[in-house]
Design a protein around this motif. Structure first.
Motif, short mmCIF file in Angstrom:
data_model
loop_
_atom_site.label_atom_id
_atom_site.label_comp_id
_atom_site.label_asym_id
_atom_site.label_seq_id
_atom_site.Cartn_x
_atom_site.Cartn_y
_atom_site.Cartn_z
N LEU A 166 29.55 49.22 46.56
CA LEU A 166 28.49 48.97 45.58
C LEU A 166 27.18 49.62 46.01
O LEU A 166 26.49 50.25 45.19
CB LEU A 166 28.31 47.47 45.38
N ALA A 167 26.83 49.48 47.29
CA ALA A 167 25.59 50.07 47.79
C ALA A 167 25.65 51.59 47.72
O ALA A 167 24.66 52.26 47.40
CB ALA A 167 25.34 49.61 49.22
N ALA A 217 31.45 46.85 38.40
CA ALA A 217 32.16 46.36 39.60
C ALA A 217 31.40 45.28 40.34
O ALA A 217 31.96 44.63 41.23
CB ALA A 217 32.44 47.53 40.55
N SER A 218 30.13 45.05 39.97
CA SER A 218 29.30 44.12 40.74
C SER A 218 29.82 42.68 40.79
O SER A 218 29.51 41.97 41.76
CB SER A 218 27.85 44.14 40.23
N PRO A 219 30.59 42.18 39.82
CA PRO A 219 31.12 40.81 39.95
C PRO A 219 32.22 40.67 41.00
O PRO A 219 32.60 39.55 41.35
CB PRO A 219 31.67 40.49 38.55
N LEU A 220 32.75 41.78 41.51
CA LEU A 220 33.90 41.72 42.41
C LEU A 220 33.71 40.81 43.63
O LEU A 220 34.61 40.04 43.97
CB LEU A 220 34.29 43.13 42.87
N TYR A 226 34.08 36.06 48.10
CA TYR A 226 33.17 36.31 49.21
C TYR A 226 31.83 35.60 49.01
O TYR A 226 31.14 35.29 49.98
CB TYR A 226 32.91 37.80 49.38
N PHE A 227 31.42 35.39 47.75
CA PHE A 227 30.12 34.81 47.44
C PHE A 227 30.25 33.65 46.46
O PHE A 227 31.22 33.58 45.68
CB PHE A 227 29.17 35.85 46.83
N ASP A 228 29.22 32.80 46.46
CA ASP A 228 29.16 31.69 45.52
C ASP A 228 28.58 32.18 44.18
O ASP A 228 28.11 33.32 44.06
CB ASP A 228 28.29 30.58 46.11
#
Length: 283
Positions: A166-167, A217-220, A226-228
């Motif tokens: 993503l970055a 793709a950012s919701p992946l 991996y994230f809340d």
């Protein structure tokens, strides 16, 4: 030039904001990998090595770009005479050397990433910057790899891979827009950047297309666990800012790439808080 002006010039060569940002991304990579608490020394070494290497890379970039900067960035340290070209080169070598010493204290995968990145930083301006798209892709890899380096420093790269991708996409978009912004000086110097090779409009459409892929793709990271949910709450406005930046770039590349930077910082904050919320038990 006084000693004070020279010291200020050397500091400017490192791009302190970029140094802090890259160091923060390395810390985030380690944090996402869940290894900050039990690996404080390794994380500190990785963060400091990243900052020094980025500072060194920026300094050597200004050394090689000194003639272009006389057109595009006459206020920078070398063109205005605050630092001599030889002084900038020596400063870069010292920073690189310290970064290498620190990197050698880390696990083998982190050392391998550091070795590749150090070579890439040195080679970027001299060999890759003027190649259409390739120089942009190398910078995008270097920014994204800070997540991998931080994660590798604590021995777990899995969660950082998606962040790396993503970055890298967001950075590639911004680098293309920056090339549009610097078109005049790059053409004068004989570089063959992407906007020069295919035209400004097409280059900006490529940048916008890449950004759309990144946004989709950012919701992946959330979907992969991996994230809340707090990650999504923060990454959505970051996506909106970056999409607005892509649109703005067609009329004003300078403002567009600045907005992209702000969106990327907000996305980085989403990474931190999304992981922290997950470890704390979620919303």
């Amino acid at each position: 030039m006084t000693a004070r002006e020279t010291i200020r010039g050397l500091l400017e060569l490192t791009r302190p904001v970029n140094v802090v940002a890259a160091s923060l991304l390395t810390f985030i990579g380690a944090f996402v990998a869940g290894g900050v608490t039990g690996n404080a020394e390794s994380v500190a070494a990785a963060v400091i090595a990243t900052g020094l290497a980025v500072g060194a890379g920026n300094a050597i970039n200004d050394y090689f770009d000194r003639e272009i900067d006389r057109i595009n960035r006459p206020e920078r340290a070398i063109p205005r005479g605050a630092v001599s070209p030889r002084g900038a080169l020596a400063f870069s070598v010292v920073l690189f050397a310290i970064a290498v010493v620190l990197a050698l204290t880390l696990p083998w995968l982190a050392i391998a990433i550091a070795a590749v990145n150090l070579v890439a930083l040195v080679a970027y301006t001299e060999f890759f910057k003027g190649l259409p798209g390739l120089g942009n892709a190398l910078v995008a890899y270097l920014v994204g790899s800070t997540f991998l380096f931080g994660a590798a420093a604590v021995g777990e790269v899995g969660p950082a891979v998606v962040l790396f991708l993503l970055a890298a996409i967001a950075t590639l978009t911004r680098e293309i827009v920056k090339d549009v912004e610097d078109l005049e000086g790059d053409r004068e110097e004989g570089l063959n950047t992407l906007p020069i090779a295919i035209g400004e409009g097409r280059a900006l459409w490529v940048a916008a297309g890449l950004l759309v892929v990144g946004v989709l793709a950012s919701p992946l990271p959330y979907l992969l666990g991996y994230f809340d949910l707090v990650y999504l709450v923060l990454v959505v406005p970051a996506d909106v800012i970056m999409l607005a930046a892509a649109v703005r770039s067609f009329d004003d590349p300078t403002t567009g790439q600045s907005w992209l930077k702000y969106g990327m910082f907000l996305a980085a904050l989403a990474f931190v808080l999304g992981r922290a919320a997950l470890e704390a038990g979620g919303l």
